[in-house]
Write a protein that holds these residues in place. Sequence first.
Motif, PDB file in Angstrom:
ATOM      1  N   PRO A   1      25.684  42.184   3.826  1.00  0.00           N
ATOM      2  CA  PRO A   1      25.766  41.161   4.596  1.00  0.00           C
ATOM      3  C   PRO A   1      25.153  41.357   5.740  1.00  0.00           C
ATOM      4  O   PRO A   1      25.138  40.944   6.636  1.00  0.00           O
ATOM      5  CB  PRO A   1      27.653  40.689   4.943  1.00  0.00           C
TER       6      PRO A   1
ATOM      7  N   ARG B   1      21.675  40.071   8.016  1.00  0.00           N
ATOM      8  CA  ARG B   1      21.831  38.289   8.271  1.00  0.00           C
ATOM      9  C   ARG B   1      20.672  37.933   9.666  1.00  0.00           C
ATOM     10  O   ARG B   1      20.705  38.859  10.829  1.00  0.00           O
ATOM     11  CB  ARG B   1      23.457  38.286   8.872  1.00  0.00           C
TER      12      ARG B   1
ATOM     13  N   GLN C   1      21.516  34.535  -2.492  1.00  0.00           N
ATOM     14  CA  GLN C   1      22.448  34.077  -2.698  1.00  0.00           C
ATOM     15  C   GLN C   1      21.851  32.374  -2.690  1.00  0.00           C
ATOM     16  O   GLN C   1      21.105  32.434  -2.467  1.00  0.00           O
ATOM     17  CB  GLN C   1      22.862  34.871  -0.794  1.00  0.00           C
TER      18      GLN C   1
ATOM     19  N   HIS D   1      24.351  28.141   1.611  1.00  0.00           N
ATOM     20  CA  HIS D   1      25.712  27.378   2.435  1.00  0.00           C
ATOM     21  C   HIS D   1      25.298  26.540   3.380  1.00  0.00           C
ATOM     22  O   HIS D   1      24.787  26.277   3.341  1.00  0.00           O
ATOM     23  CB  HIS D   1      25.645  28.583   3.227  1.00  0.00           C
TER      24      HIS D   1
ATOM     25  N   HIS E   1      26.509  27.114   7.401  1.00  0.00           N
ATOM     26  CA  HIS E   1      25.833  28.300   8.008  1.00  0.00           C
ATOM     27  C   HIS E   1      24.688  29.392   7.012  1.00  0.00           C
ATOM     28  O   HIS E   1      24.565  29.275   6.244  1.00  0.00           O
ATOM     29  CB  HIS E   1      26.993  29.226   8.450  1.00  0.00           C
TER      30      HIS E   1
ATOM     31  N   ASP F   1      22.445  31.876   5.933  1.00  0.00           N
ATOM     32  CA  ASP F   1      23.682  33.455   5.071  1.00  0.00           C
ATOM     33  C   ASP F   1      24.655  33.612   4.933  1.00  0.00           C
ATOM     34  O   ASP F   1      24.789  34.830   4.488  1.00  0.00           O
ATOM     35  CB  ASP F   1      22.556  34.618   6.262  1.00  0.00           C
ATOM     36  N   HIS F   2      25.353  33.018   4.718  1.00  0.00           N
ATOM     37  CA  HIS F   2      26.578  33.064   4.267  1.00  0.00           C
ATOM     38  C   HIS F   2      26.985  32.337   3.102  1.00  0.00           C
ATOM     39  O   HIS F   2      28.098  32.637   2.627  1.00  0.00           O
ATOM     40  CB  HIS F   2      27.382  32.128   5.562  1.00  0.00           C
TER      41      HIS F   2
ATOM     42  N   SER G   1      32.681  43.786   9.038  1.00  0.00           N
ATOM     43  CA  SER G   1      31.871  43.455   9.892  1.00  0.00           C
ATOM     44  C   SER G   1      31.432  44.203  11.160  1.00  0.00           C
ATOM     45  O   SER G   1      30.011  44.056  11.756  1.00  0.00           O
ATOM     46  CB  SER G   1      31.941  41.663  10.436  1.00  0.00           C
TER      47      SER G   1
ATOM     48  N   HIS H   1      23.093  42.171  13.165  1.00  0.00           N
ATOM     49  CA  HIS H   1      22.750  41.137  13.213  1.00  0.00           C
ATOM     50  C   HIS H   1      21.324  40.713  13.470  1.00  0.00           C
ATOM     51  O   HIS H   1      20.761  41.080  14.379  1.00  0.00           O
ATOM     52  CB  HIS H   1      23.713  39.814  14.227  1.00  0.00           C
TER      53      HIS H   1
END
Length: 390
Positions: free
Chosen positions: A142, A145, A166, A169, A172, A174-175, A236, A241
């Motif tokens: 992660p 992102r 991936q 989602h 969202h 990149d989740h 996190s 980000h």
Amino acid sequence: MLLLQGPVLGLCSRRLNPRLYSTKSYDPLRILFCGSDDFSIASLKALHAYHLKQPDRIASIDVVCRPGKKVGRGLKKIREVPIKAAASDLSLPIHEIDTFTGWTPPASINLIVAVSFGLFVPSRVLNSAKYGGLNVHPSLLPNFRGPAPLHHTLLAGRTTTGVSLQTLHLKHFDHGTILSQTPDPGFDVPNPETCTVPELVDVVAPKGAQLLVNGLKEGLFVPPVVDAGWRAAQGSDTLIHAAKIKPEDRHIDWTNWSLLNINRRSRVIGPLWSKALVTSHAPDGTRPSFQQKRVILTDMEEVDPPKGCGSFSLVPGLPFVEGGHPVEPRKGKALYVFTSDSKVMRINRMKVEGEQDAEGLRAAIKARMFGDRTFISGGMEFVPFRNPLV
């Protein structure tokens, strides 16, 4: 004693780790590929090559891209997204949309693939595809992102990076579930102290394309999917980000940016800018007016501090000239500025708002950016700007 050899050992390995050797079955894929740039073009070409080689695995590919934008003087030219030409060269169906609102994919589509696309694929579209959606992301998720992972990887001074596959989602960016990923710690960033975004794209694009094709071959997208992210459990607070790069990211913070930071940003996101106070003399001889204008620093380089420069020049962002009052540019005279870590940069070229790009000192003189006082230090005369760059 029974020795396991050859095929027997291979069979045993498959049983011990079925994820590495088994392939889930799935219907022939009818892919809706959403892309834009060179990074996504590599994945599209890899999918098309796999389609030609095994049409029983990939039956068809449709391409979605954003419409071209009007650019240039008078907005008379259309700049198309690069993937449109690539899709046309491969004779693939192309759909140009600027929003998914009111648009429905072809009914036969059963997998969405989005690579460096920019638009969020809504749940309505993902749910209409039997196998949902996939995304190739140029970072070790992660971490990084966001829409600009390559830029932020270089801005952070990272020497290694990676790619991730991936799921898309439903809510969202990149989740999604990480299906496959470059093993920790990733692969090397080429020449990290000088690497540019296009150079990094040349490295990560083929790796991302291969990761995507391998994921399709193994059927990693077929439910139930398994999270393969090596950093999935990490806190996190250590993650970066990768936000969209904005014009303000090029605005130099002279108080806090070191020379390393300035050079890195200039290399990664383009010419940096500041603002300076310029003088406008009235033709009737009345009191001059002052105006703040944007100054784009198009060419800068680190140099040794000029001998004898006074302490006034240590102010970050306060440009100065060595060798006398700059009534006109002279050979050997240049424009300098100190950074927050007391390094000196020579401004070789710059563009003042409303003027053409020119040699640094010449541009400053033409824009009337200097004050009326000179400073004597160590037997040498220095002339500062009317105020620091801000």
